[in-house]
Design an enzyme around this catalytic site. Structure first.
Site, PDB file in Angstrom:
ATOM      1  N   ILE A 121     108.565  18.087  30.797  1.00 45.96           N
ATOM      2  CA  ILE A 121     108.380  18.592  32.163  1.00 45.96           C
ATOM      3  C   ILE A 121     107.267  19.652  32.249  1.00 45.96           C
ATOM      4  O   ILE A 121     106.751  19.902  33.312  1.00 45.96           O
ATOM      5  CB  ILE A 121     109.700  19.120  32.757  1.00 45.96           C
ATOM      6  CG1 ILE A 121     110.224  20.360  32.037  1.00 45.96           C
ATOM      7  CG2 ILE A 121     110.779  18.022  32.735  1.00 45.96           C
ATOM      8  CD1 ILE A 121     111.442  21.007  32.698  1.00 45.96           C
ATOM      9  N   LYS A 122     106.941  20.294  31.140  1.00 46.51           N
ATOM     10  CA  LYS A 122     105.847  21.294  31.063  1.00 46.51           C
ATOM     11  C   LYS A 122     105.854  22.241  32.265  1.00 46.51           C
ATOM     12  O   LYS A 122     104.800  22.532  32.850  1.00 46.51           O
ATOM     13  CB  LYS A 122     104.482  20.598  30.936  1.00 46.51           C
ATOM     14  CG  LYS A 122     104.310  19.782  29.645  1.00 46.51           C
ATOM     15  CD  LYS A 122     102.879  19.325  29.420  1.00 46.51           C
ATOM     16  CE  LYS A 122     102.689  18.510  28.155  1.00 46.51           C
ATOM     17  NZ  LYS A 122     103.300  17.151  28.199  1.00 46.51           N
ATOM     18  N   ARG A 123     107.000  22.754  32.632  1.00 43.67           N
ATOM     19  CA  ARG A 123     107.088  23.662  33.770  1.00 43.67           C
ATOM     20  C   ARG A 123     106.601  25.055  33.384  1.00 43.67           C
ATOM     21  O   ARG A 123     106.608  25.435  32.211  1.00 43.67           O
ATOM     22  CB  ARG A 123     108.533  23.738  34.296  1.00 43.67           C
ATOM     23  CG  ARG A 123     109.089  22.400  34.808  1.00 43.67           C
ATOM     24  CD  ARG A 123     108.226  21.788  35.900  1.00 43.67           C
ATOM     25  NE  ARG A 123     108.872  20.668  36.583  1.00 43.67           N
ATOM     26  CZ  ARG A 123     108.355  19.433  36.651  1.00 43.67           C
ATOM     27  NH1 ARG A 123     107.205  19.142  36.070  1.00 43.67           N
ATOM     28  NH2 ARG A 123     108.991  18.487  37.326  1.00 43.67           N
ATOM     29  N   THR A 167     110.083  20.647  27.675  1.00 45.96           N
ATOM     30  CA  THR A 167     108.808  21.276  27.308  1.00 45.96           C
ATOM     31  C   THR A 167     108.415  22.293  28.388  1.00 45.96           C
ATOM     32  O   THR A 167     108.737  22.128  29.557  1.00 45.96           O
ATOM     33  CB  THR A 167     107.681  20.230  27.169  1.00 45.96           C
ATOM     34  OG1 THR A 167     107.524  19.529  28.413  1.00 45.96           O
ATOM     35  CG2 THR A 167     107.992  19.227  26.072  1.00 45.96           C
TER      36      THR A 167
END
EC number: 4.1.1.23
Lengths: 307, 307
Positions: free
Chosen positions: A104-106, A140
Site C-alpha cells: 500500500i506504500k501509504r 508497506t
C-alpha cells in the site's frame, strides 16, 4: 508476525512472495468474459475477474510459497468495487494459510496514519462495534514524513501481531534521484535504513528478526549487500526480480548466510507466466494458474541455487 | 486545472481549502444514529454518516471557499464502503462547483503509479469501456521514489486538465527527520522543491503557475519563505493552520505579493467547529454545518488580514 513469515519460508523452502498485481491484459479472455456476462464491462466486472483470477492462482501456489503481495493500486483504480476485490483476495489467501503483504506504500501525518493503521492492520471502531477491515499481515509504508508517521503502525503491529516493510531503496530506475543523495558522505537510503533498523528494535521476534522490515530493490545489488550489513535484524522485501531485470545473483546479497533475511517478490513473472514464450508450449490460457505454479517452482529453484 | 483553482480563489476572495477529514467523534450524534438506524454500526453505517456530514458542510460552505480536500485515509479505513463515501463526497462537491483536492499521498513505481493515476485523475479502461472513477481535480503525491514515480501522473494532468500537489516539506513535528537533512549544505526538501518546480514546467497555466503544486507545511514559516523564492511558479498547498498550531502570520510567507501562490487547509478547525468553545454558545449540534460556515468566514478574514 515475522516469526510466522519465517516459519512459512522454512516450511516451503522458498523465500518467494507472489505479487498479486493483476491487469486486465493478464486475465485470460474466458475469465474476463465470464465476469462481463454477469456484471458488464463495469468496474465490478473488472474487479470480479481479478478476484476469480487471484483465487485460481492462490489455489495452485499456496502449498509452494509462504506469502502473497497484492498491490492495492491495481484494485483501487476500480473504486469501491476494486477495494472489495482487494479485501476478498486477502481473505481468500489467508484462508489458504498464506501470509499476506499488502503493498500500500501509504504515508501521512500521525492522526491520518492512525486511520490507515487501524483500517489495514488494526481494528476500526464504529461506536463500540469493532471491525477488522483489510486484514493484511504486513503492509508497506513510505518513510518520507519521518518517525511520527510510522509510530501509529508500531502499536498495532504489537497489539495485533502484524508487521511492516518500509521503503528504503526502491527498485525503479530513478530511485536514486533522492534516495542516493549523500548526507555527510552517506546516501539517504542508508540513513533511512538505519532508522528502520532502530524503529524495529521493540518488535524483535524469536528468530532475531524484527516485524519492521525494509523494501530493498533487487536491481541495486551492491546497495543490497551494504544494507544487509547495516540492518542485521531487518527482514528485506525484495522487488525487482524477473520482469524488472534483476537475477538471483543480483539479490543474493540481500540474504544472510543462514539463507534467511529476505523474501523476493515476483508479480508478472509468475501470474502472467502463461503469456510468456517459455511456458506457452506447455500451458494453454485455460491453464494459466498451472503455468503460475510452474513459474513458482522455477523461481524457487533459481533462488535456492544462489543461497 | 491551476487556472480553475486560481479563478475560484479570486472569485471567493478566499485562499482556503476545507479538509473533509471526518471522524466519528466529530459527527453529531443525531447524524450517526440516523445512519446506524439504516445500516447498523457497520462500515456502511460509518461511511454513510460521513457522507451525510460532508454534504451538509458542503451545502453551507460551497459559496465561500474555492476547494475541499477529502483525506482518503479517513474513508479508506472503512473498506469498500468508505471508498464509496469518498467517491460520493467528491461527486457532490464537484456538483456544487468546488475544486476537489484528493489527499491521497500515493507513491509507487511507474507501472503501479499508472494505475493510481488512471483511477484518480484519468480513466480506466475495461475492455474498451472507459470509466472515470474518483474524479479528483488535484491529488497529493509523495516524491521519495523519484521522477519516474511522478511521470505517469503528468500525462493525465495534461490530457484531463488535472493537477498535483507533491510533498516537499510536511507539517508534522518530525518532518525534518529526513526532509531537513543537508545534501551539500542544502536541505533535502529544497532539492525536492527544485525538482517539483522543474517537473511542473510543462504544465504552466495562463496565470503563470503550474498545475504541479507542492505541499509546504505552515508550521515551518521560515522554510515556507525560502521555498516561495525557490519555486516561483509552484502553487503551495499549506496544511498546519489552526489545529496543528500555525497562525496566519506563520504562513504569510507562502504567498506571493499578489496574494496568490498558496491555498491553506483547515480540517478540524472548520468541520468540527461546533465542538469548540468559541462556537458552542452560538451553534448547537444540529447547526454543525452553520458553525463550519462561520469558521470559514473567520479563517478567510484571518488570512486576508495578513495578505
Amino acid at each position: 508476525m515475522i516469526d510466522e513469515l519465517i516459519g512459512k519460508i522454512k516450511e516451503t523452502g522458498n523465500p518467494t512472495v507472489v505479487g498479486l498485481d493483476p491487469r486486465l491484459d493478464y486475465i485470460p479472455a474466458f475469465l474476463r468474459e465470464a465476469s462481463y456476462d454477469r456484471f458488464g464491462k463495469t468496474l465490478e466486472g473488472a474487479a470480479q475477474s481479478f478476484l476469480d483470477f487471484n483465487k485460481a492462482i492462490i489455489d495452485e501456489i499456496h502449498d509452494l510459497v509462504p506469502a502473497v503481495k497484492p498491490q492495492v493500486a491495481m484494485y483501487e483504480q476500480y473504486g469501491a468495487e476494486g477495494i472489495r476485490a482487494y479485501i476478498d483476495t486477502i481473505r481468500y489467501a489467508k484462508s489458504k494459510g498464506l501470509v499476506v503483504i499488502g503493498d500500500i506504500k501509504r504515508s501521512d501525518i500521525a492522526s491520518t496514519a492512525e486511520a490507515y493503521s487501524d483500517g489495514h492492520i488494526g481494528q476500526v471502531d464504529v461506536d463500540g462495534q469493532a471491525h477488522t477491515v483489510y486484514r493484511e499481515d504486513f503492509i508497506t509504508l513510505n518513510p518520507y514524513l519521518g518517525v511520527d508517521s510510522i509510530e501509529p503502525y508500531l502499536g498495532n503491529c504489537d497489539r495485533f501481531g502484524k508487521g511492516l516493510f518500509i521503503l528504503v531503496k526502491t527498485s525503479n530506475p530513478n530511485s536514486g534521484e533522492f534516495q542516493d543523495l549523500l548526507v555527510d558522505g552517506r546516501p539517504l537510503y542508508e540513513i533511512v535504513g538505519a532508522k528502520v533498523e532502530a524503529w524495529g528494535e521493540k518488535l524483535l521476534g524469536a528468530n532475531g528478526y524484527s516485524s519492521v522490515g525494509a523494501v530493498v530493490g533487487a536491481t541495486h545489488s551492491q546497495q543490497g549487500i551494504e544494507l544487509r550489513k547495516l540492518m542485521p535484524r531487518t527482514y528485506f522485501l525484495v522487488p525487482g526480480y524477473g520482469a524488472q531485470g534483476a537475477t538471483a545473483e543480483d539479490l543474493a546479497g540481500c540474504f544472510n548466510k543462514d539463507g534467511l533475511g529476505a523474501i523476493v517478490n515476483s508479480s508478472r513473472g509468475i501470474i502472467a507466466a502463461y503469456t510468456k514464450k517459455e511456458y506457452k508450449a506447455d500451458f494453454s490460457e485455460k491453464d494459466f494458474a498451472k503455468a503460475a505454479r510452474q513459474a513458482v517452482i522455477h523461481m524457487r529453484d533459481d533462488l535456492n541455487r544462489v543461497l
